[in-house]
Design a protein around this motif. Structure first.
Motif, PDB file in Angstrom:
ATOM      1  N   PRO A   4       0.846  -1.207   0.000  1.00 11.63           N
ATOM      2  CA  PRO A   4       0.000   0.000   0.000  1.00 11.63           C
ATOM      3  C   PRO A   4       0.877   1.252   0.000  1.00 11.63           C
ATOM      4  CG  PRO A   4      -0.717  -1.530   1.701  1.00 11.63           C
ATOM      5  CD  PRO A   4       0.570  -2.064   1.150  1.00 11.63           C
ATOM      6  N   PRO A   5       0.422   2.329  -0.638  1.00 17.41           N
ATOM      7  CA  PRO A   5       1.241   3.541  -0.726  1.00 17.41           C
ATOM      8  C   PRO A   5       1.509   4.192   0.615  1.00 17.41           C
ATOM      9  CG  PRO A   5      -0.915   3.870  -1.755  1.00 17.41           C
ATOM     10  CD  PRO A   5      -0.825   2.435  -1.372  1.00 17.41           C
ATOM     11  N   VAL A   6       0.637   3.943   1.594  1.00 13.29           N
ATOM     12  CA  VAL A   6       0.834   4.514   2.924  1.00 13.29           C
ATOM     13  C   VAL A   6       0.268   3.537   3.954  1.00 13.29           C
ATOM     14  CG1 VAL A   6      -1.329   5.842   2.912  1.00 13.29           C
ATOM     15  CG2 VAL A   6       0.549   6.600   4.344  1.00 13.29           C
ATOM     16  N   ASP A   7       0.958   3.432   5.072  1.00 10.36           N
ATOM     17  CA  ASP A   7       0.461   2.614   6.179  1.00 10.36           C
ATOM     18  C   ASP A   7      -0.458   3.518   6.994  1.00 10.36           C
ATOM     19  OD1 ASP A   7       0.008   1.254   8.562  1.00 10.36           O
ATOM     20  OD2 ASP A   7       2.030   0.397   8.619  1.00 10.36           O
ATOM     21  N   ARG A   8      -1.723   3.497   6.640  1.00 10.04           N
ATOM     22  CA  ARG A   8      -2.709   4.389   7.265  1.00 10.04           C
ATOM     23  C   ARG A   8      -2.729   4.251   8.786  1.00 10.04           C
ATOM     24  NH1 ARG A   8      -8.247   5.259   4.606  1.00 10.04           N
ATOM     25  NH2 ARG A   8      -7.718   5.988   2.530  1.00 10.04           N
ATOM     26  N   ASN A   9      -2.739   3.016   9.253  1.00 12.77           N
ATOM     27  CA  ASN A   9      -2.813   2.800  10.703  1.00 12.77           C
ATOM     28  C   ASN A   9      -1.618   3.415  11.411  1.00 12.77           C
ATOM     29  OD1 ASN A   9      -5.225   1.428  10.355  1.00 12.77           O
ATOM     30  ND2 ASN A   9      -4.244  -0.574  10.313  1.00 12.77           N
ATOM     31  N   ALA A  10      -0.434   3.223  10.862  1.00 14.01           N
ATOM     32  CA  ALA A  10       0.777   3.769  11.482  1.00 14.01           C
ATOM     33  C   ALA A  10       0.748   5.297  11.478  1.00 14.01           C
ATOM     34  CB  ALA A  10       2.019   3.255  10.768  1.00 14.01           C
ATOM     35  N   LEU A  11       0.278   5.876  10.382  1.00 12.18           N
ATOM     36  CA  LEU A  11       0.216   7.335  10.288  1.00 12.18           C
ATOM     37  C   LEU A  11      -0.791   7.905  11.288  1.00 12.18           C
ATOM     38  CD1 LEU A  11       0.962  10.027   8.988  1.00 12.18           C
ATOM     39  CD2 LEU A  11      -0.746   9.545   7.216  1.00 12.18           C
ATOM     40  N   VAL A  12      -1.974   7.325  11.324  1.00 12.64           N
ATOM     41  CA  VAL A  12      -3.011   7.811  12.242  1.00 12.64           C
ATOM     42  C   VAL A  12      -2.558   7.624  13.689  1.00 12.64           C
ATOM     43  CG1 VAL A  12      -5.384   7.443  13.036  1.00 12.64           C
ATOM     44  CG2 VAL A  12      -4.886   7.538  10.571  1.00 12.64           C
ATOM     45  N   THR A  63       8.128  11.614   2.939  1.00 11.64           N
ATOM     46  CA  THR A  63       7.339  10.399   2.716  1.00 11.64           C
ATOM     47  C   THR A  63       7.513   9.423   3.873  1.00 11.64           C
ATOM     48  OG1 THR A  63       9.113   9.451   1.351  1.00 11.64           O
ATOM     49  CG2 THR A  63       7.303  10.577   0.192  1.00 11.64           C
ATOM     50  N   GLY A  64       8.700   9.388   4.443  1.00 15.23           N
ATOM     51  CA  GLY A  64       8.933   8.523   5.593  1.00 15.23           C
ATOM     52  C   GLY A  64       8.088   8.935   6.786  1.00 15.23           C
ATOM     53  N   SER A  65       7.968  10.238   7.006  1.00 12.72           N
ATOM     54  CA  SER A  65       7.165  10.713   8.133  1.00 12.72           C
ATOM     55  C   SER A  65       5.686  10.418   7.930  1.00 12.72           C
ATOM     56  CB  SER A  65       7.392  12.202   8.380  1.00 12.72           C
ATOM     57  OG  SER A  65       6.897  12.957   7.302  1.00 12.72           O
ATOM     58  N   LEU A  66       5.276  10.235   6.679  1.00 10.62           N
ATOM     59  CA  LEU A  66       3.891   9.866   6.377  1.00 10.62           C
ATOM     60  C   LEU A  66       3.672   8.356   6.420  1.00 10.62           C
ATOM     61  CD1 LEU A  66       3.117  12.230   3.382  1.00 10.62           C
ATOM     62  CD2 LEU A  66       2.039  12.286   5.642  1.00 10.62           C
ATOM     63  N   ARG A  67       4.732   7.625   6.682  1.00 12.27           N
ATOM     64  CA  ARG A  67       4.676   6.159   6.689  1.00 12.27           C
ATOM     65  C   ARG A  67       4.328   5.637   5.297  1.00 12.27           C
ATOM     66  NH1 ARG A  67       6.981   7.971  10.484  1.00 12.27           N
ATOM     67  NH2 ARG A  67       6.654   7.370  12.634  1.00 12.27           N
ATOM     68  N   ALA A  68       4.908   6.300   4.280  1.00 14.47           N
ATOM     69  CA  ALA A  68       4.684   5.952   2.873  1.00 14.47           C
ATOM     70  C   ALA A  68       5.918   5.222   2.343  1.00 14.47           C
ATOM     71  CB  ALA A  68       4.406   7.210   2.061  1.00 14.47           C
ATOM     72  N   GLU A  73      11.127   4.575  -0.377  1.00 16.00           N
ATOM     73  CA  GLU A  73      12.162   3.733  -0.995  1.00 16.00           C
ATOM     74  C   GLU A  73      12.556   4.254  -2.375  1.00 16.00           C
ATOM     75  OE1 GLU A  73      10.551  -0.245  -0.880  1.00 16.00           O
ATOM     76  OE2 GLU A  73      10.771  -0.359   1.304  1.00 16.00           O
ATOM     77  N   ALA A  74      11.575   4.725  -3.149  1.00 15.00           N
ATOM     78  CA  ALA A  74      11.877   5.266  -4.483  1.00 15.00           C
ATOM     79  C   ALA A  74      12.723   6.535  -4.369  1.00 15.00           C
ATOM     80  CB  ALA A  74      10.571   5.541  -5.236  1.00 15.00           C
ATOM     81  N   ALA A  75      12.433   7.372  -3.387  1.00 11.37           N
ATOM     82  CA  ALA A  75      13.228   8.587  -3.175  1.00 11.37           C
ATOM     83  C   ALA A  75      14.641   8.230  -2.718  1.00 11.37           C
ATOM     84  CB  ALA A  75      12.549   9.496  -2.150  1.00 11.37           C
ATOM     85  N   THR A  76      14.764   7.183  -1.912  1.00  8.07           N
ATOM     86  CA  THR A  76      16.078   6.739  -1.427  1.00  8.07           C
ATOM     87  C   THR A  76      16.965   6.318  -2.596  1.00  8.07           C
ATOM     88  OG1 THR A  76      15.132   6.027   0.682  1.00  8.07           O
ATOM     89  CG2 THR A  76      17.262   5.066   0.067  1.00  8.07           C
ATOM     90  N   VAL A  77      16.387   5.632  -3.565  1.00 11.80           N
ATOM     91  CA  VAL A  77      17.151   5.207  -4.744  1.00 11.80           C
ATOM     92  C   VAL A  77      17.730   6.431  -5.451  1.00 11.80           C
ATOM     93  CG1 VAL A  77      16.951   4.177  -7.048  1.00 11.80           C
ATOM     94  CG2 VAL A  77      15.897   3.038  -5.079  1.00 11.80           C
ATOM     95  N   LEU A  78      16.923   7.459  -5.619  1.00 13.18           N
ATOM     96  CA  LEU A  78      17.402   8.671  -6.292  1.00 13.18           C
ATOM     97  C   LEU A  78      18.410   9.426  -5.433  1.00 13.18           C
ATOM     98  CD1 LEU A  78      14.067   9.528  -7.965  1.00 13.18           C
ATOM     99  CD2 LEU A  78      16.244   9.462  -9.177  1.00 13.18           C
ATOM    100  N   GLU A  79      18.214   9.420  -4.133  1.00 13.37           N
ATOM    101  CA  GLU A  79      19.192  10.058  -3.244  1.00 13.37           C
ATOM    102  C   GLU A  79      20.555   9.385  -3.400  1.00 13.37           C
ATOM    103  OE1 GLU A  79      19.954  11.071   1.478  1.00 13.37           O
ATOM    104  OE2 GLU A  79      18.488   9.539   0.947  1.00 13.37           O
ATOM    105  N   GLU A  80      20.546   8.070  -3.443  1.00  7.13           N
ATOM    106  CA  GLU A  80      21.801   7.323  -3.609  1.00  7.13           C
ATOM    107  C   GLU A  80      22.446   7.617  -4.965  1.00  7.13           C
ATOM    108  OE1 GLU A  80      23.484   5.676  -1.312  1.00  7.13           O
ATOM    109  OE2 GLU A  80      21.904   6.210   0.100  1.00  7.13           O
ATOM    110  N   GLU A 106      -3.092   9.916  -4.268  1.00  4.95           N
ATOM    111  CA  GLU A 106      -4.446   9.366  -4.337  1.00  4.95           C
ATOM    112  C   GLU A 106      -4.907   8.867  -2.966  1.00  4.95           C
ATOM    113  OE1 GLU A 106      -5.697   5.926  -6.999  1.00  4.95           O
ATOM    114  OE2 GLU A 106      -4.853   7.370  -8.443  1.00  4.95           O
ATOM    115  N   GLU A 107      -4.045   8.095  -2.329  1.00  2.00           N
ATOM    116  CA  GLU A 107      -4.366   7.527  -1.020  1.00  2.00           C
ATOM    117  C   GLU A 107      -4.492   8.615   0.045  1.00  2.00           C
ATOM    118  OE1 GLU A 107      -5.208   4.208   1.455  1.00  2.00           O
ATOM    119  OE2 GLU A 107      -5.069   4.359  -0.719  1.00  2.00           O
ATOM    120  N   LEU A 108      -3.603   9.604  -0.006  1.00  2.29           N
ATOM    121  CA  LEU A 108      -3.653  10.689   0.975  1.00  2.29           C
ATOM    122  C   LEU A 108      -4.921  11.519   0.817  1.00  2.29           C
ATOM    123  CD1 LEU A 108       0.040  11.938   1.054  1.00  2.29           C
ATOM    124  CD2 LEU A 108      -1.143  10.550   2.771  1.00  2.29           C
TER     125      LEU A 108
END
Length: 121
Positions: A4-12, A63-68, A73-80, A106-108
């Motif tokens: 899932p694009p975001v872990d809703r439970n973890a974010l809430v 995105t990490g703070s949103l639990r996404a 992970e996709a941003a991490t690849v580009l950071e590297e 969409e999910e947000l």
């Protein structure tokens, strides 16, 4: 099955179940996201490693703070890629990030609507 694009439970849970706070955090991300994506896209086009590293790192944090996880992970690849100044797979990595960010937005937006309904705002 795709993650899932975001872990809703973890974010809430992170935001103590406060629907107004969830909406505020989502709005902040949705406001900042185009700037990050534009800077990342431009950095890939210009092969600007320093900007790519910096902007992808910022988006990774957001995105990490949103639990996404997938977008993070996709941003991490580009950071590297920025860190190593290796742009060989940058276009493909950018496509992946674009896809994950679209799924995330969409999910947000759906979660935001649910929270607004729950808080009556």
């Amino acid at each position: 099955m795709a993650t899932p694009p975001v872990d809703r439970n973890a974010l809430v849970e992170l935001l103590d179940g406060d629907p107004d706070l969830v909406v505020t955090i989502i709005n902040s991300f949705l406001d900042d996201c185009p700037s990050y994506m534009g800077a990342i896209r431009e950095a890939v086009e210009d092969e600007d490693a320093e900007t790519l590293k910096r902007e992808a790192h910022g988006l990774k944090g957001a995105t990490g703070s949103l639990r996404a996880q997938p977008a993070c992970e996709a941003a991490t690849v580009l950071e590297e890629m920025g860190r190593s100044a290796d742009f060989t797979e940058a276009e493909s990595a950018l496509e992946t990030l674009d896809h994950e960010i679209e799924r995330l937005k969409e999910e947000l937006n759906a979660l935001k609507a649910e929270c607004q309904e729950a808080s009556g705002s």
